[in-house]
Design an enzyme around this catalytic site. Structure first.
Site, mmCIF file in Angstrom:
data_model
loop_
_atom_site.group_PDB
_atom_site.id
_atom_site.type_symbol
_atom_site.label_atom_id
_atom_site.label_comp_id
_atom_site.label_asym_id
_atom_site.label_seq_id
_atom_site.Cartn_x
_atom_site.Cartn_y
_atom_site.Cartn_z
ATOM 1 N N GLU A 50 0.807 -1.219 0.000
ATOM 2 C CA GLU A 50 0.000 0.000 0.000
ATOM 3 C C GLU A 50 0.842 1.272 0.000
ATOM 4 O O GLU A 50 0.392 2.325 -0.462
ATOM 5 C CB GLU A 50 -0.969 0.016 1.192
ATOM 6 N N PHE A 112 -11.082 -7.372 14.490
ATOM 7 C CA PHE A 112 -10.035 -7.828 13.584
ATOM 8 C C PHE A 112 -9.739 -6.729 12.549
ATOM 9 O O PHE A 112 -10.645 -6.224 11.904
ATOM 10 C CB PHE A 112 -10.458 -9.114 12.880
ATOM 11 N N LYS A 162 -17.345 -0.675 6.853
ATOM 12 C CA LYS A 162 -17.821 -1.648 5.869
ATOM 13 C C LYS A 162 -19.339 -1.632 5.731
ATOM 14 O O LYS A 162 -19.882 -1.768 4.637
ATOM 15 C CB LYS A 162 -17.343 -3.051 6.286
ATOM 16 N N MET A 474 24.423 8.589 0.585
ATOM 17 C CA MET A 474 24.363 9.885 1.253
ATOM 18 C C MET A 474 24.745 9.755 2.720
ATOM 19 O O MET A 474 25.415 10.621 3.281
ATOM 20 C CB MET A 474 22.961 10.490 1.103
HETATM 21 C C1 LIG Z 1 12.738 5.782 4.557
HETATM 22 C C2 LIG Z 1 14.068 6.396 4.817
HETATM 23 N N1 LIG Z 1 14.944 5.819 5.656
HETATM 24 C C3 LIG Z 1 16.145 6.372 5.870
HETATM 25 C C4 LIG Z 1 16.512 7.531 5.264
HETATM 26 C C5 LIG Z 1 17.877 8.169 5.534
HETATM 27 N N2 LIG Z 1 18.671 8.229 4.298
HETATM 28 C C6 LIG Z 1 18.758 9.335 3.548
HETATM 29 S S1 LIG Z 1 19.690 9.133 2.179
HETATM 30 C C7 LIG Z 1 20.024 7.533 2.588
HETATM 31 C C8 LIG Z 1 20.894 6.673 1.720
HETATM 32 C C9 LIG Z 1 20.282 6.391 0.405
HETATM 33 O O1 LIG Z 1 21.049 5.391 -0.214
HETATM 34 P P1 LIG Z 1 20.756 4.938 -1.687
HETATM 35 O O2 LIG Z 1 19.297 4.720 -1.893
HETATM 36 O O3 LIG Z 1 21.637 3.814 -2.043
HETATM 37 O O4 LIG Z 1 21.114 6.231 -2.546
HETATM 38 P P2 LIG Z 1 22.534 6.979 -2.680
HETATM 39 O O5 LIG Z 1 22.619 8.002 -1.591
HETATM 40 O O6 LIG Z 1 23.597 5.947 -2.607
HETATM 41 O O7 LIG Z 1 22.439 7.631 -4.028
HETATM 42 C C10 LIG Z 1 19.409 7.190 3.788
HETATM 43 C C11 LIG Z 1 19.516 5.885 4.442
HETATM 44 C C12 LIG Z 1 15.546 8.145 4.421
HETATM 45 N N3 LIG Z 1 15.766 9.295 3.809
HETATM 46 N N4 LIG Z 1 14.356 7.542 4.197
#
Ligand SMILES: Cc1ncc(C[n+]2csc(CCOP(=O)(O)OP(=O)(O)O)c2C)c(N)n1
Lengths: 567, 190
Positions: A50, A112, A162, A474
């Protein structure tokens, strides 16, 4: 016409111009799914989770400007929508979510799959409803769409027990205007406000426009461009403002903020007038508020009165629709050029961090920045790109210039990983004639990759570009800068993405060198269904410049010059 | 017009289930500090009125008002402490009354305040005071040496002075008309 509550829902959706719903069935919403069989003109897209439904509805809404619709069952179905709802809330995206609820008699009994979804979503919706009487249903649906799409748009949730879905009554559609006594979004500026704003514009020697998502939402791009050209004012963009003013226009300086162009941030800090249009001074664009643009007067136009003076105190605050307000302003805007000021900004631009890397010899490595810039080149800069969250998102913002509104979609306010791919599916469903690219990281893609099945089943032609650096990039960058390279929980084991796509029957390709990028775009274009391309990029790339969280906007970590040793 | 960093807001809201929850949820989410919040009916059965007293160190009255105004069920909001207004707080205070000294002191204090003893027994008495909040506070201070056993307060209600400033006389939700016309409501074979 005697109709069940579920049929009334369908009738009302059709009257709102809905063509497609993204959803997932379950016990408490089954009567509504059954009613769908009588309304084949309403397309239903079965998602795999979802969260995907709310992101798809959001992507659809952002790409089309129309209201997106997501539908789910009670309890876990409803709670799974929440991340997508919060994402839409933060970025003012109009979606309507319909959830099933246990029958009225069972509410409050921990039945439920009972869950207080209206309670849960109060803080993350613009408004929500628990329907308590089938006679209210048409009013509620009409109100919900009105609230979602007008003023500052946002998500609205309707929870339908429902037994209300099955109850049958004589259906009478409430024709005519909606009157909600407590809902009157502001529109115009007062004459006094216009006069005050004009006075500041006349006096300004170093003005800067800050254009945000509000420009796109209110359809004010043309007015923005007119203002900038008439008064000779350089334009900086927020992340969600990308596309509000064509990049490449001589007055567009670029994106501001944490990973914005240095020239933008310097210009904002040195300006004597900021004209903030449809943006909200998020901490990611201001940095340290105490030192933010210290010598400027400030004009702020935003449709949400509670945004005025929230983070930044302004001299002229106008709560109104930015297009309406710009139209009020334009006839009296003086003709100016600001040659010296613009010259100074050009000098800063010369020293940008983005430029060098594109022409740099990458020594056989594939760099994310180059992938994005080449995608821009080979798609003619015309694609709708939908990015996820992370380094690739910032690289997209830096290296894929956009020409038109609604062509760059991303989760800005909430920064929701997992948004990009499903939102791209929603965007493509809404804009079937556009080329849509989902630009995602290996981390975020894995949060919602189950929607590969949705893309295949519905044959939604989205090109998925995974920038695979085998890291939560990042976060790794923050660890490198601020945690002495302790890479805790950021290296990633990844599946073989090409084989994974193939398991779904989706053509896929792996790119390991820059020479293959053009071919990968051609490959993507050859197929009329979804395509996945994995770009195996350099593992430890850094996005420059960077304003560390809470630092002064002008104190950016810059890309070391060639030959310079990094401290 | 503000007393000790506090601001008083009045809000007209739709009289519907969950509206109080929405208001409180917003105040909490925005990190505003609520001193007191009262809600009650108005002359219009579809409209309730709230008086909210907030500590403005965590957000000006204006900011809170604009956030309240964003709620769809909030019909009107005024920062009432920015204008001429009257406000009242009602307190029931149970005080020790187990010797002549305490009973005498109690009577004397009640004479100097808009207060009265509404219940008295051999051990404790209940005093009622209806007054502006700071006057209620002053009386509580004087009662303390006698010995306060328990206390309950309504929270502040407030109203602007002079011509009426807040009304929603004729507001009636459209769906009400249909609901009242019971003839049109017939459930057909669920
Ligand atoms: C749902 C969620 N969890 C954690 C984060 C924290 N966060 C921000 S950027 C990032 C890394 C993203 O990694 P990736 O998708 O491999 O992209 P990249 O930065 O390597 O391009 C994280 C964990 C977030 N923004 N959203």
């Amino acid at each position: 016409m005697i109709l069940s509550g579920s049929e009334i829902v369908m009738e009302c959706l059709i009257r709102e111009g809905v063509e497609v719903m993204f959803g997932y069935p379950g016990g408490a919403i089954l009567p509504t799914y059954d009613a769908m069989t009588k309304y084949p003109q309403l397309r239903h897209i079965l998602v795999r989770h979802e969260q995907g439904a709310s992101h798809m509805a959001d992507g659809y809404a952002r790409a089309t400007g129309k209201v997106g619709v997501a539908i789910a069952t009670s309890g876990p179905g409803a709670t799974n929508l929440v991340t997508g709802i919060a994402t839409a809330m933060m970025d003012s995206s109009p979606i309507v979510c319909i959830t099933g609820q246990v029958p009225r008699g069972a509410i409050g009994s921990d039945a439920f799959q009972e869950c207080d979804i209206t309670g849960i979503t109060i803080p993350v919706t613009k408004h929500n409803y628990l329907v308590s009487d089938v006679r209210e249903l048409p009013y509620i649906i009409k109100e919900a769409f009105h609230i979602a799409r007008t003023g500052r748009p946002g998500p609205v949730l309707i929870d339908i027990p429902k037994d209300i879905q099955t109850e049958k009554i004589e259906f009478v559609y409430p024709e005519g205007e909606i009157t909600l006594p407590g809902y009157n979004p502001p529109k115009h500026a007062s004459e006094e406000q216009i006069a005050d704003a004009l006075e500041l514009i006349k006096q300004a020697k170093k003005p800067v426009i800050l254009a945000g998502h509000g420009i796109t939402v209110s359809g004010a791009s043309q007015e923005l461009q007119e203002l900038a050209e008439r008064a000779g004012i350089p334009v900086t963009l927020t992340l969600l403002g990308k596309g509000a003013m064509p990049e490449g226009h001589p007055l567009t300086v670029g994106m501001m903020g944490m990973h914005g162009a240095a020239a933008c941030n310097f210009a904002i800090q040195e300006a004597d007038l900021l004209i903030a249009l449809g943006m909200r001074f998020d901490d990611r664009v201001t940095g340290n508020l105490k030192t933010y643009s210290p010598n400027s007067k400030k004009i702020h136009v935003d449709i949400d009165p509670s945004e005025i003076n929230k983070n930044v105190k302004v001299d002229v605050g106008i709560a109104g629709d930015v297009r309406t307000v710009l139209r009020q302003l334009l006839p009296s805007v003086p003709s100016k050029t600001h040659g010296e000021w613009i010259g100074k900004i050009r000098d800063w631009q010369e020293d940008g961090d983005e430029r060098d890397i594109l022409h740099a010899d990458s020594q056989g490595k594939l760099l994310g920045a180059q992938v994005i810039n080449d995608l821009w080149k080979f798609t003619g800069g015309d694609a709708i790109t939908v990015s996820d969250v992370g380094q690739h998102q910032m690289l997209e913002a830096q290296y894929y210039p956009h020409k038109r509104p609604k062509s760059m979609l991303t989760s800005g306010g909430l920064g929701t990983m997992g948004f990009g791919f499903p939102a791209a599916l929603g965007a493509k469903v809404g804009m079937p004639d556009e080329e849509v690219w989902a630009i995602v990281g290996d981390g975020g893609f894995q949060m919602t990759l189950c929607e590969l099945a949705t893309a295949k089943q519905e044959n939604i032609k989205v090109n998925i570009a995974i920038l695979n650096n085998a890291f939560l990039g990042m976060v790794r960058q923050w660890q490198e800068f601020f945690y002495e390279e302790r890479y805790q929980a950021t290296p990633m084991f990844n599946p073989d993405f090409v084989k994974l796509a193939e398991a779904y029957g989706i053509p896929a390709m792996r790119v390991t060198s820059r020479e293959q990028i053009e071919e990968s775009v051609e490959f993507a274009r050859q197929h009329d269904g979804p395509v996945l391309i994995e770009y195996a990029i350099e593992k430890e790339e850094i996005v420059y410049p960077m304003v560390p969280a809470g630092a002064d906007l002008h104190n950016m970590i810059r890309r070391p010059k060639p030959g310079e040793v990094q401290a | 017009m503000t007393q000790n960093g506090k601001q008083t807001l009045s809000a007209l809201v739709e009289n519907k289930p969950g509206v109080l929850n929405r208001v409180v949820s917003m105040l909490r989410r925005r990190n505003f500090n609520v001193d007191s919040l009262t809600v009650g009916r108005t002359a219009n059965p579809f409209v309730s009125r709230m008086t909210i007293v907030v500590d403005q160190t965590r957000g000006s009255g204006k900011r809170i008002a604009s956030n309240l105004f964003k709620l769809v069920n909030v019909i009107d909001v005024k920062v009432i402490s920015d204008e001429l207004h009257v406000s009242r707080d009602l307190a029931l205070i149970k005080v020790r009354s187990d010797d002549a000294e305490s009973r005498n002191a109690l009577t004397l204090i009640c004479e100097r305040f808009p207060a009265r003893i509404i219940d008295i027994g051999p051990a404790v008495a209940i005093v009622e005071i209806t007054a502006q909040e700071d006057i209620v506070e002053a009386m509580i201070k004087e009662l303390e040496p006698i010995g306060i056993v328990e206390m309950v307060r309504t929270g502040v209600v407030a109203m602007g002075r002079g011509v009426r400033i807040m009304e929603a006389d004729d507001y009636r939700p459209a769906v009400e008309a249909i609901k009242e016309d019971s003839g049109s409501y017939q459930v057909y074979g669920v």
